[in-house]
Design an enzyme around this catalytic site. Structure first.
Site, PDB file in Angstrom:
ATOM      1  N   LYS A 112      59.920  23.365  66.023  1.00  0.00           N
ATOM      2  CA  LYS A 112      59.974  24.767  65.595  1.00  0.00           C
ATOM      3  C   LYS A 112      61.283  25.104  64.892  1.00  0.00           C
ATOM      4  O   LYS A 112      61.343  26.031  64.087  1.00  0.00           O
ATOM      5  CB  LYS A 112      59.716  25.694  66.770  1.00  0.00           C
ATOM      6  CG  LYS A 112      58.262  25.587  67.226  1.00  0.00           C
ATOM      7  CD  LYS A 112      57.865  26.591  68.255  1.00  0.00           C
ATOM      8  CE  LYS A 112      56.391  26.484  68.580  1.00  0.00           C
ATOM      9  NZ  LYS A 112      56.033  25.208  69.293  1.00  0.00           N
TER      10      LYS A 112
HETATM   11  C1  LIG Z   1      54.660  24.717  69.274  1.00  0.00           C
HETATM   12  C2  LIG Z   1      54.470  23.283  69.566  1.00  0.00           C
HETATM   13  C3  LIG Z   1      53.255  22.611  69.243  1.00  0.00           C
HETATM   14  C4  LIG Z   1      52.066  23.337  68.626  1.00  0.00           C
HETATM   15  O1  LIG Z   1      52.295  23.728  67.298  1.00  0.00           O
HETATM   16  P1  LIG Z   1      51.348  24.808  66.584  1.00  0.00           P
HETATM   17  O2  LIG Z   1      51.994  25.113  65.294  1.00  0.00           O
HETATM   18  O3  LIG Z   1      51.324  25.997  67.509  1.00  0.00           O
HETATM   19  O4  LIG Z   1      49.995  24.187  66.441  1.00  0.00           O
HETATM   20  C5  LIG Z   1      53.164  21.249  69.488  1.00  0.00           C
HETATM   21  N1  LIG Z   1      54.188  20.570  70.065  1.00  0.00           N
HETATM   22  C6  LIG Z   1      55.352  21.172  70.415  1.00  0.00           C
HETATM   23  C7  LIG Z   1      56.419  20.370  71.063  1.00  0.00           C
HETATM   24  C8  LIG Z   1      55.538  22.545  70.173  1.00  0.00           C
HETATM   25  O5  LIG Z   1      56.693  23.133  70.536  1.00  0.00           O
END
Ligand SMILES: *Cc1c(COP(=O)(O)O)cnc(C)c1O
Length: 464
Positions: A112
């Protein structure tokens, strides 16, 4: 560039308004009114760029008309210059035709950061240009809170308040949020569950007076700017493996569908993609959807990969809009049915359009643990449980193109699950080594709207 709502009943807006408002006024999600294309003559030049420069090139068409447009190269250089790996998003080879893109070299060790480090800087720029201030409010069950806090800490224009359920997030997760030393960062430990936190945030956004008074804003995963910044690493990985001359496939650990949708945008812009493989854990609403065309919500069960424990993927609405050839009326119908009967069904040809580009699969808790152990044995590489679901799903998918698995978190963020699967406790990276000694700062409040609102009103610099 103008942005329209997937539900077709909100005015088209420019990038700056889309960035600050997040959700469209009709409840829909913003998408560009047309997809920009990568000029076929440009691929050669793109292949020679470093990550930050590529990011500025790929995002440029989306911010045309923004007050931050001219600053974009500086913003990407500053944001990614702080990442801990010089390649920013390095590719590791796991096996014949299998690659893993490590997306955890930002400040909070999860993917993120790749978007939020850009979004925080864009917020600052746009707010400064407007002479405005915002109060960012969000709820977290552990992981997203720290990435959001890291993205705006120290901002002059934004104050951030993150609600987490007291005693219900891991020590590492809490400390990643509460040890950030910046005057504009406020952590609230709510005496309740994650759902209580989320309901408090929803209630605050529904309170028109409070919303205006504090200029409330969100940086959650439906914000278009986050998708835009994630498009970059798909192009980056494609270029590394021979784009545009060779098609690649991507296997993506999926929760809210934001990450994999960004890949779809890269394909819309001209990146040749053989397939997107959507990886789910035991919460497999998406897998069932791709099999049957019916989206039916069930209760969420906890797994080893909490960031993928979702009921409904909010960003899926964007794909529905594209697959139904931008028929906003059809999207409104799906969403109304979702609200009334917690499900909807889509028919051909929209379903076929989706299946042409996406495969889906799931990984149970046992399969995820086994994948962590097997990968360690075969290639000496330690996976986190989210990434492991995508590795498992890629193994059973039928396609011959080189496959890039998106590594969304560092294994040290989930030490217990990784230890149980492999016998190895991943060490906290050097940057976080003193996390347990740092001073924490947070306020404990009851799950009471009035008290939480008063607390935020008192501390927010945006209050009028
Ligand atoms: C947020 C997250 C996801 C999922 O991603 P999306 O964009 O919501 O599909 C997968 N793995 C990790 C480690 C995350 O923090």
């Amino acid at each position: 560039m103008k942005y329209v709502s997937t539900r077709g009943r909100a005015p088209a807006l420019g990038f700056d308004d889309v960035l600050l408002s997040g959700l469209a006024a009709d409840g829909g999600l913003f998408v560009p009114d047309a997809w920009p294309a990568i000029d076929p003559k440009k691929w050669q030049a793109l292949a020679g760029l470093d990550y930050a420069a590529l990011a500025a090139e790929i995002m440029a068409p989306f911010v045309v008309g923004s007050s931050a447009a001219a600053a974009l190269p500086k913003i990407t250089a500053e944001a990614y210059g702080k990442f801990r790996h010089p390649a920013v998003a390095p590719l590791i080879q796991l096996g014949p035709n299998r690659w893993l893109m490590e997306l955890f070299h930002g400040p909070t060790y999860a993917f993120k950061d790749y978007a939020l480090q850009i979004v925080g800087r864009l917020f600052d720029h746009v707010l400064k240009a407007r002479g405005a201030r915002v109060t960012i409010v969000g709820a977290t069950s552990g992981d997203t809170g720290s990435a959001a806090i890291e993205s705006v800490k120290g901002s002059q224009a934004a104050d951030i308040f993150i609600l987490h359920p007291a005693g219900r997030v891991s020590d590492v997760q809490r400390r990643q949020m509460t040890t950030v030393d910046a005057a504009n960062v406020h952590n609230i430990a709510v005496e309740g569950t994650f759902d209580d936190c989320q309901n408090l945030v929803k209630a605050m956004f529904a309170d028109e007076r409070l919303r205006t008074e504090l200029n409330l804003s969100a940086v959650n995963s439906i914000n278009w700017a986050r998708i835009m910044a994630q498009v970059v690493y798909y192009v980056w990985a494609g270029l590394a493996l021979g784009a545009p001359h060779r098609k690649v496939a991507f296997s993506v650990p999926t929760g809210n569908f934001g990450n994999v949708f960004a890949g779809y945008v890269a394909a819309k812009m001209g990146l040749p993609v053989a397939k997107f493989i959507v990886g789910s854990n035991r919460n497999d609403i998406l897998t069932r959807y791709f099999e049957t065309g019916a989206m039916t919500a069930e209760g969420v069960v906890p797994t080893l990969s909490p960031s993928m424990d979702i009921q409904i993927s909010s960003n899926f609405e964007r794909l529905l809009y594209e697959a139904s050839e931008r028929d906003a009326g059809a999207v409104r119908g799906y969403m109304a049915s979702l609200k009334q009967s917690s499900g909807f069904r889509i028919e051909e040809p929209a379903l076929n359009a989706i299946r042409a580009e996406f495969d889906a699969g799931k990984s149970t808790i046992e399969e995820t643990a086994k994948t962590i152990a097997n990968t360690l044995k075969a290639s000496g590489y330690l996976l986190d449980p989210h990434t492991a679901t995508a590795v498992h799903v890629a193994e059973s998918a039928k396609n011959s193109a080189p496959t890039i698995i998106l590594g969304t978190a560092h294994p040290a963020k989930f030490p217990d699950a990784v230890h149980a699967a492999s016998g190895i406790t991943p060490k906290l990276p050097e940057w976080l080594a003193d996390l347990m000694e740092r001073r924490e700062k947070f306020t404990v409040l009851p799950s009471d709207l009035k008290q939480v609102e008063e607390h935020i009103s008192r501390l927010s610099r945006a209050a009028i």
